[in-house]
Design an enzyme around this catalytic site. Structure first.
Site, PDB file in Angstrom:
ATOM      1  N   ARG A   1      73.604 -35.352  30.530  1.00 20.94           N
ATOM      2  CA  ARG A   1      74.899 -35.250  29.856  1.00 20.94           C
ATOM      3  C   ARG A   1      74.828 -34.243  28.699  1.00 20.94           C
ATOM      4  O   ARG A   1      73.953 -34.340  27.840  1.00 20.94           O
ATOM      5  CB  ARG A   1      75.251 -36.636  29.306  1.00 20.94           C
ATOM      6  CG  ARG A   1      76.544 -36.699  28.525  1.00 20.94           C
ATOM      7  CD  ARG A   1      76.803 -38.127  28.047  1.00 20.94           C
ATOM      8  NE  ARG A   1      78.066 -38.221  27.336  1.00 20.94           N
ATOM      9  CZ  ARG A   1      78.198 -38.004  26.032  1.00 20.94           C
ATOM     10  NH1 ARG A   1      77.158 -37.698  25.303  1.00 20.94           N
ATOM     11  NH2 ARG A   1      79.379 -38.105  25.462  1.00 20.94           N
TER      12      ARG A   1
ATOM     13  N   ARG B   1     101.044 -24.670  38.534  1.00 22.63           N
ATOM     14  CA  ARG B   1     100.654 -25.311  37.261  1.00 22.63           C
ATOM     15  C   ARG B   1      99.198 -25.778  37.310  1.00 22.63           C
ATOM     16  O   ARG B   1      98.455 -25.654  36.338  1.00 22.63           O
ATOM     17  CB  ARG B   1     101.592 -26.480  36.947  1.00 22.63           C
ATOM     18  CG  ARG B   1     101.278 -27.119  35.588  1.00 22.63           C
ATOM     19  CD  ARG B   1     102.312 -28.152  35.163  1.00 22.63           C
ATOM     20  NE  ARG B   1     102.343 -29.296  36.058  1.00 22.63           N
ATOM     21  CZ  ARG B   1     103.286 -30.242  36.022  1.00 22.63           C
ATOM     22  NH1 ARG B   1     104.272 -30.171  35.146  1.00 22.63           N
ATOM     23  NH2 ARG B   1     103.252 -31.259  36.858  1.00 22.63           N
TER      24      ARG B   1
ATOM     25  N   HIS C   1      77.741 -31.619  26.228  1.00 22.83           N
ATOM     26  CA  HIS C   1      79.181 -31.434  26.007  1.00 22.83           C
ATOM     27  C   HIS C   1      79.742 -30.121  26.562  1.00 22.83           C
ATOM     28  O   HIS C   1      80.823 -30.101  27.120  1.00 22.83           O
ATOM     29  CB  HIS C   1      79.506 -31.523  24.508  1.00 22.83           C
ATOM     30  CG  HIS C   1      79.431 -32.915  23.984  1.00 22.83           C
ATOM     31  ND1 HIS C   1      78.244 -33.590  23.828  1.00 22.83           N
ATOM     32  CD2 HIS C   1      80.401 -33.772  23.597  1.00 22.83           C
ATOM     33  CE1 HIS C   1      78.483 -34.801  23.357  1.00 22.83           C
ATOM     34  NE2 HIS C   1      79.797 -34.939  23.210  1.00 22.83           N
TER      35      HIS C   1
ATOM     36  N   LYS D   1      97.648 -30.335  31.861  1.00 25.44           N
ATOM     37  CA  LYS D   1      97.837 -31.640  32.499  1.00 25.44           C
ATOM     38  C   LYS D   1      96.473 -32.307  32.653  1.00 25.44           C
ATOM     39  O   LYS D   1      95.913 -32.413  33.754  1.00 25.44           O
ATOM     40  CB  LYS D   1      98.574 -31.486  33.838  1.00 25.44           C
ATOM     41  CG  LYS D   1      99.287 -32.767  34.252  1.00 25.44           C
ATOM     42  CD  LYS D   1     100.375 -32.489  35.254  1.00 25.44           C
ATOM     43  CE  LYS D   1     100.963 -33.754  35.844  1.00 25.44           C
ATOM     44  NZ  LYS D   1     101.490 -34.728  34.894  1.00 25.44           N
TER      45      LYS D   1
ATOM     46  N   TYR E   1      95.063 -32.923  36.564  1.00 34.19           N
ATOM     47  CA  TYR E   1      95.654 -33.617  37.703  1.00 34.19           C
ATOM     48  C   TYR E   1      97.079 -33.130  37.949  1.00 34.19           C
ATOM     49  O   TYR E   1      97.652 -32.406  37.144  1.00 34.19           O
ATOM     50  CB  TYR E   1      95.644 -35.134  37.472  1.00 34.19           C
ATOM     51  CG  TYR E   1      96.710 -35.632  36.505  1.00 34.19           C
ATOM     52  CD1 TYR E   1      96.589 -35.430  35.134  1.00 34.19           C
ATOM     53  CD2 TYR E   1      97.852 -36.283  36.967  1.00 34.19           C
ATOM     54  CE1 TYR E   1      97.561 -35.880  34.254  1.00 34.19           C
ATOM     55  CE2 TYR E   1      98.822 -36.744  36.090  1.00 34.19           C
ATOM     56  CZ  TYR E   1      98.677 -36.544  34.732  1.00 34.19           C
ATOM     57  OH  TYR E   1      99.638 -36.975  33.864  1.00 34.19           O
TER      58      TYR E   1
ATOM     59  N   LEU F   1     104.243 -30.912  27.975  1.00 35.05           N
ATOM     60  CA  LEU F   1     103.848 -30.460  29.309  1.00 35.05           C
ATOM     61  C   LEU F   1     105.047 -29.728  29.920  1.00 35.05           C
ATOM     62  O   LEU F   1     106.162 -30.256  29.917  1.00 35.05           O
ATOM     63  CB  LEU F   1     103.482 -31.650  30.200  1.00 35.05           C
ATOM     64  CG  LEU F   1     102.993 -31.196  31.574  1.00 35.05           C
ATOM     65  CD1 LEU F   1     101.518 -30.808  31.506  1.00 35.05           C
ATOM     66  CD2 LEU F   1     103.206 -32.263  32.622  1.00 35.05           C
TER      67      LEU F   1
ATOM     68  N   GLU G   1     108.502 -35.072  23.610  1.00 37.60           N
ATOM     69  CA  GLU G   1     108.786 -35.516  24.981  1.00 37.60           C
ATOM     70  C   GLU G   1     108.603 -37.030  25.052  1.00 37.60           C
ATOM     71  O   GLU G   1     108.386 -37.676  24.020  1.00 37.60           O
ATOM     72  CB  GLU G   1     107.912 -34.771  25.995  1.00 37.60           C
ATOM     73  CG  GLU G   1     106.419 -34.893  25.763  1.00 37.60           C
ATOM     74  CD  GLU G   1     105.580 -34.053  26.742  1.00 37.60           C
ATOM     75  OE1 GLU G   1     106.064 -33.663  27.816  1.00 37.60           O
ATOM     76  OE2 GLU G   1     104.389 -33.819  26.412  1.00 37.60           O
TER      77      GLU G   1
HETATM   78  N1  PDD Z   1     103.846 -37.072  34.395  1.00 41.71           N
HETATM   79  N2  PDD Z   1     105.409 -34.671  30.224  1.00 41.71           N
HETATM   80  C1  PDD Z   1     104.327 -35.442  30.430  1.00 41.71           C
HETATM   81  C2  PDD Z   1     103.487 -35.834  29.266  1.00 41.71           C
HETATM   82  C3  PDD Z   1     104.004 -35.857  31.738  1.00 41.71           C
HETATM   83  O1  PDD Z   1     102.899 -36.618  31.946  1.00 41.71           O
HETATM   84  C4  PDD Z   1     104.851 -35.489  32.823  1.00 41.71           C
HETATM   85  C5  PDD Z   1     104.537 -35.896  34.240  1.00 41.71           C
HETATM   86  C6  PDD Z   1     105.978 -34.694  32.540  1.00 41.71           C
HETATM   87  C7  PDD Z   1     106.913 -34.235  33.630  1.00 41.71           C
HETATM   88  O2  PDD Z   1     106.281 -33.363  34.533  1.00 41.71           O
HETATM   89  P1  PDD Z   1     106.812 -33.164  36.017  1.00 41.71           P
HETATM   90  O3  PDD Z   1     108.275 -32.898  35.950  1.00 41.71           O
HETATM   91  O4  PDD Z   1     106.065 -31.997  36.481  1.00 41.71           O
HETATM   92  O5  PDD Z   1     106.494 -34.421  36.752  1.00 41.71           O
HETATM   93  C8  PDD Z   1     106.220 -34.294  31.236  1.00 41.71           C
HETATM   94  C9  PDD Z   1     103.406 -37.464  35.719  1.00 41.71           C
HETATM   95  C10 PDD Z   1     104.537 -37.789  36.634  1.00 41.71           C
HETATM   96  C11 PDD Z   1     102.370 -38.584  35.610  1.00 41.71           C
HETATM   97  O6  PDD Z   1     101.542 -38.487  34.705  1.00 41.71           O
HETATM   98  O7  PDD Z   1     102.361 -39.488  36.422  1.00 41.71           O
END
Ligand code: PDD
Length: 285
Positions: free
Chosen positions: A99, A50, A101, A147, A31, A203, A179
């Site tokens: 289904r 990305r 995997h 992501k 996403y 991320l 993070e």
């Molecule tokens: N989250 N690290 C993680 C684990 C994240 O889920 C996100 C973003 C970021 C920052 O990424 P960016 O600067 O590209 O938004 C870092 C989004 C906003 C969410 O899950 O809603």
């Protein structure tokens, strides 16, 4: 609410997702979240890059080009008409029946895309006062650079932090800060900014790309290296960044003030520069 569902823009009541969709059953999808400021999809190109990179990492062939998808998103945003909001979109590997995997062969399934736009205002009070963090062990997998829509690891961490009375989790793996639960994390010590380097443990944030640029423009040294939770506890400033949180001050961790317990000078400088950069991009539109 209107939804972009594959090629169509429909009312949410019309969307049909198969119960055997691999996103629904396996969390097999990726996403993106893009902020819309004054009608501008902020840093769209970087988000799409990305998205394509992540699709490749989960062996998902997107059935359109970046240019086609961008056009579709713009058309969708225009039709929805929300000028300040956040655009969410995800794609899954689609339905494979029965289904099983293993990833399906690309020619046998159609990826399923959905997108929506919701009105969002900037979190002004938190941006000015800051939020409270709490350390939580980072028990996520080793593909945090993807992501993925499978966010249970992040959600469990956030939940644990909130149960302890904090606003967000500051994740710690093997003693090092990675993070926050849905943002990148930064600290400032003696005028130098530190953050975890990109790789499989975090991320690679799009806001992080912008903050890198802004720190350079402001002449502030930035070091991307892992730091321990003890170093963070002893930092002068701490903040997190994401498309939604922007540059968000973290004023205490585990109940102990960071610096004097108010948003730091460099954090505030970056916040101002971030807004200025958005305003410049909106004017250029
Ligand atoms: N989250 N690290 C993680 C684990 C994240 O889920 C996100 C973003 C970021 C920052 O990424 P960016 O600067 O590209 O938004 C870092 C989004 C906003 C969410 O899950 O809603």
């Amino acid at each position: 609410m209107k939804i972009l569902w594959n090629n169509k823009i429909v009312d949410e009541s019309e969307v049909k997702i198969d119960t055997e969709d691999r996103g629904y059953q396996f969390g097999d999808g990726i996403y993106e979240v893009i902020r819309i400021y004054d009608g501008l999809l902020y840093m769209e190109e970087e988000h799409l890059e990305r998205f394509w990179r992540c699709a490749e990492k989960i062996r998902l062939t997107l059935p359109f080009t970046k240019e086609e998808f961008s056009q579709r998103l713009h058309q969708f945003a225009e039709e929805v008409g929300i000028k300040n909001g956040r655009l969410y979109f995800q794609v899954t590997h689609g339905t494979s029946k029965p289904r099983f995997h293993a990833f399906p062969e690309p020619q046998k399934v159609m990826p399923v895309l959905t997108a929506d736009i919701q009105e969002t205002s900037r979190p002004l009070e938190k941006l000015s006062k800051g939020i409270k963090g709490g350390f939580v062990p980072d028990k996520r997998w080793l593909h945090c650079d993807i992501k993925s829509i499978s966010l249970l690891g992040n959600i469990l961490a956030l939940n644990e932090a909130q149960e302890n009375g904090y606003d967000d989790a500051i994740l710690v793996r093997d003693g090092f800060v990675t993070e926050a639960s849905s943002s990148n994390l930064w600290m400032v010590k003696d005028g130098v900014i530190y953050t975890h380097p990109d790789g499989e443990l975090i991320l690679p944030g799009i806001t992080k790309i912008k903050v890198r640029e802004l720190a350079k423009d402001l002449g502030i040294e930035l070091v991307e290296e892992p730091f321990t939770k003890e170093r963070l506890a002893d930092a002068d400033e701490c903040f997190k960044t994401s498309s939604v949180a922007e540059v968000m001050p973290i004023i205490s961790i585990d109940g102990k003030n960071i610096g004097d317990g108010t948003p730091g000078t460099i954090t505030k400088q970056l916040q101002a520069a971030y807004i200025e950069a958005i305003e410049k991009s909106v004017k250029k539109m």
